[in-house]
Design an enzyme around this catalytic site. Structure first.
Site, PDB file in Angstrom:
ATOM      1  N   GLU A 216       1.925  -6.494  -5.591  1.00 21.50           N
ATOM      2  CA  GLU A 216       1.680  -5.716  -6.610  1.00 21.50           C
ATOM      3  C   GLU A 216       2.820  -5.021  -6.988  1.00 21.50           C
ATOM      4  O   GLU A 216       3.191  -4.936  -8.233  1.00 21.50           O
ATOM      5  CB  GLU A 216       0.596  -4.890  -6.176  1.00 21.50           C
ATOM      6  CG  GLU A 216       0.202  -3.981  -7.377  1.00 21.50           C
ATOM      7  CD  GLU A 216      -0.922  -3.407  -7.252  1.00 21.50           C
ATOM      8  OE1 GLU A 216      -2.183  -4.098  -6.765  1.00 21.50           O
ATOM      9  OE2 GLU A 216      -1.362  -2.340  -7.802  1.00 21.50           O
TER      10      GLU A 216
ATOM     11  N   ASP B  93       0.755  -1.298   0.010  1.00 26.83           N
ATOM     12  CA  ASP B  93      -0.050  -0.225  -0.138  1.00 26.83           C
ATOM     13  C   ASP B  93       1.010   1.119  -0.094  1.00 26.83           C
ATOM     14  O   ASP B  93       0.870   2.097  -0.725  1.00 26.83           O
ATOM     15  CB  ASP B  93      -0.778   0.025   1.324  1.00 26.83           C
ATOM     16  CG  ASP B  93      -1.722  -1.265   1.394  1.00 26.83           C
ATOM     17  OD1 ASP B  93      -2.506  -1.608   0.407  1.00 26.83           O
ATOM     18  OD2 ASP B  93      -1.323  -2.064   2.368  1.00 26.83           O
TER      19      ASP B  93
HETATM   20  O1  TRH Z   1       4.688  -6.095   0.728  1.00 28.28           O
HETATM   21  P1  TRH Z   1       3.834  -6.769  -0.416  1.00 28.28           P
HETATM   22  O2  TRH Z   1       3.348  -7.946  -0.149  1.00 28.28           O
HETATM   23  O3  TRH Z   1       2.375  -5.832  -0.477  1.00 28.28           O
HETATM   24  C1  TRH Z   1       1.244  -6.339  -0.618  1.00 28.28           C
HETATM   25  C2  TRH Z   1       0.422  -5.986  -1.822  1.00 28.28           C
HETATM   26  O4  TRH Z   1       0.520  -4.809  -2.392  1.00 28.28           O
HETATM   27  C3  TRH Z   1      -0.847  -6.621  -1.781  1.00 28.28           C
HETATM   28  O5  TRH Z   1      -1.490  -6.394  -3.245  1.00 28.28           O
HETATM   29  C4  TRH Z   1      -1.610  -5.701  -0.898  1.00 28.28           C
HETATM   30  O6  TRH Z   1      -2.835  -6.071  -0.986  1.00 28.28           O
HETATM   31  C5  TRH Z   1      -0.990  -5.932   0.465  1.00 28.28           C
HETATM   32  O7  TRH Z   1       0.549  -5.494   0.409  1.00 28.28           O
HETATM   33  C6  TRH Z   1      -1.704  -5.104   1.638  1.00 28.28           C
HETATM   34  O8  TRH Z   1       4.349  -6.670  -1.624  1.00 28.28           O
HETATM   35  P2  TRH Z   1       4.538  -5.437  -2.713  1.00 28.28           P
HETATM   36  O9  TRH Z   1       3.189  -4.867  -3.488  1.00 28.28           O
HETATM   37  O10 TRH Z   1       5.487  -5.977  -3.925  1.00 28.28           O
HETATM   38  O11 TRH Z   1       4.864  -4.140  -1.935  1.00 28.28           O
HETATM   39  C7  TRH Z   1       6.262  -4.137  -1.381  1.00 28.28           C
HETATM   40  C8  TRH Z   1       6.985  -2.904  -1.772  1.00 28.28           C
HETATM   41  O12 TRH Z   1       8.600  -2.936  -1.194  1.00 28.28           O
HETATM   42  C9  TRH Z   1       7.390  -2.654  -3.056  1.00 28.28           C
HETATM   43  O13 TRH Z   1       7.308  -1.251  -3.362  1.00 28.28           O
HETATM   44  C10 TRH Z   1       8.967  -2.958  -3.194  1.00 28.28           C
HETATM   45  C11 TRH Z   1       9.247  -2.483  -1.769  1.00 28.28           C
HETATM   46  N1  TRH Z   1      10.870  -3.189  -1.469  1.00 28.28           N
HETATM   47  C12 TRH Z   1      11.770  -2.321  -1.243  1.00 28.28           C
HETATM   48  O14 TRH Z   1      11.571  -1.335  -1.599  1.00 28.28           O
HETATM   49  N2  TRH Z   1      13.044  -3.124  -0.750  1.00 28.28           N
HETATM   50  C13 TRH Z   1      13.001  -4.237  -0.532  1.00 28.28           C
HETATM   51  O15 TRH Z   1      14.340  -4.746  -0.167  1.00 28.28           O
HETATM   52  C14 TRH Z   1      11.959  -5.067  -0.736  1.00 28.28           C
HETATM   53  C15 TRH Z   1      12.011  -6.550  -0.822  1.00 28.28           C
HETATM   54  C16 TRH Z   1      10.829  -4.567  -1.270  1.00 28.28           C
END
Ligand code: TRH
Length: 381
Positions: free
Chosen positions: A275, A19
């Site tokens: 996402e 989010d």
């Molecule tokens: O963390 P998530 O599992 O988030 C989820 C999804 O958005 C899901 O659809 C939603 O319903 C839920 O949250 C509430 O995975 P996502 O979407 O990939 O978000 C992770 C964020 O973290 C993304 O912006 C990438 C970032 N990230 C970093 O900046 N550094 C890192 O080292 C890693 C592993 C991720």
């Protein structure tokens, strides 16, 4: 048509980082489109994991060219809406804010930014109006997407040049900086990044990796932490590493988003989830395996199939079958499915990478979310 000069993005953190990640990225992209942007978020600590510059004690603060606002009850007082007001993922603005929105002259564009899905119904619902039951307000659904007819995905205009400038030397320097590779000698192993949910069948995969081609698996701190600690036999903190068979497991720091992009660009195969990391994996133009956020009644399964159907268009049949069965196994509820052939999947990486480049180009040509939502808002206002 009315010019959009400012935007409010409302973000309620449910869990994880998606989010905050999506909203931060959208705020930055709208700012780069010359809008004055406020990101209203109810969990500054979550945003701080992504952008450590955030001070969790401040109600309003600048970040990356926009303003981050703490979204709590007091935020409703004297709320003056921007030209475009985006509620992310159907988070609901409180009544006093909606009333301010309804009173605003001229009227504001009020948008619900939806989750990313390749399922056909998304196209049918994109841009549809939804009148408020009581107030003189109409919200519009806005769907990101992979194909024309949807809102597209966020893609920074300088991303292609930044990625192109990330040559072998930059990659080696980056990997050394995050502690992925202890020396400056070239890394011959296959490089894999791992971002998954705790229920992923990661233990089985890591065992398979031990007897496949030589691989270094980079796991950001906090991802599957308990399992990784057990495997390493020590706390899963940055710098911890161990080699067993052909697998070297390394814990790297949880990276800031632009460095996370670099991690994805650096690897031969990326495991992503949710996402936003899925979108970033596209722009890395490298093969990836997606783990979907688990939803009630297994609603993520048709979402996965729709994504595979869409993203595998034009992929050779044998490769498509192999990737599909691996993705299905990675997203299965139980250990009911047998682990697909890891070595065979690795042997397919060069062909898979060519497809990943073609697919990313096709998605990029379908539209860019920050620009498309501004255009849409200026039409409905
Ligand atoms: O963390 P998530 O599992 O988030 C989820 C999804 O958005 C899901 O659809 C939603 O319903 C839920 O949250 C509430 O995975 P996502 O979407 O990939 O978000 C992770 C964020 O973290 C993304 O912006 C990438 C970032 N990230 C970093 O900046 N550094 C890192 O080292 C890693 C592993 C991720």
């Amino acid at each position: 048509m009315s010019t959009i000069r400012s935007a409010d993005i409302f973000c309620k953190v449910i869990d994880n980082f998606g989010d905050a990640g999506v909203c931060w990225r959208l705020a930055r992209a709208l700012t780069r489109n010359h809008l004055s942007v406020r990101l209203w978020i109810d969990d500054l600590a979550c945003l701080r994991r992504l952008r450590p510059a955030i001070d969790t004690a401040r109600r309003a603060q600048p970040l990356d060219g926009f303003t981050v606002m703490l979204w709590d009850e007091a935020a409703s007082e004297a709320y003056a809406p921007a030209d475009m007001v985006i509620e992310a993922f159907a988070c609901r603005m409180p009544e006093p804010m909606l009333e301010a929105l309804a009173r605003a002259e001229p009227c504001r564009a009020w948008i619900n930014l939806e989750y990313l899905s390749a399922e056909p119904w998304a196209k049918g619902s994109h841009a549809l109006p939804s009148p408020h039951p009581r107030l003189p307000l109409t919200q519009h659904f806005y769907f990101p997407g992979f194909e024309p007819g949807l809102g597209g995905l966020i893609r920074e205009p300088d991303l292609g040049s930044a990625r192109a400038a990330f040559d072998a030397q930059a990659r080696a320097g980056f990997l050394a900086r995050i502690g992925a590779h202890p020396t400056d000698s070239p890394l011959d192993d296959l490089l894999v990044s791992m971002f998954c949910y705790p229920h992923a069948p990661l233990d089985s995969l890591l065992s398979a990796m031990q007897s496949g081609p030589r691989v270094t698996c980079l796991v950001p701190e906090g991802v599957a932490g308990d399992l990784i600690a057990r495997r390493l036999n020590r706390p899963a903190i940055p710098g911890a590493r161990s080699t067993r068979g052909n697998l070297t497991l390394v814990v790297v720091p949880f990276l800031e988003p632009d460095d996370y992009d670099r991690l994805l660009w650096s690897c031969d195969l990326n495991f992503v989830r949710g996402e936003d990391s899925l979108v970033r994996a596209h722009w890395a133009e490298r093969p990836f395996i997606w783990q979907l956020y688990p939803q009630a009644e297994g609603a993520q399964q048709p979402k996965l199939e729709a994504f595979l159907d869409t993203s595998h268009a034009g992929m050779a049949t044998g490769l498509a079958a192999r990737v599909r069965s691996f993705a299905q196994w990675w997203n299965a509820d139980s250990a009911a499915m047998e682990l697909p052939d890891w070595s065979a999947l690795c042997a397919n990486l060069p062909e898979w990478e060519s497809h990943a480049c073609r697919w990313a180009a096709s998605v990029a040509s379908a539209g860019e979310l920050s620009q498309s939502v501004i255009e849409f808002a200026s039409k409905i206002r």
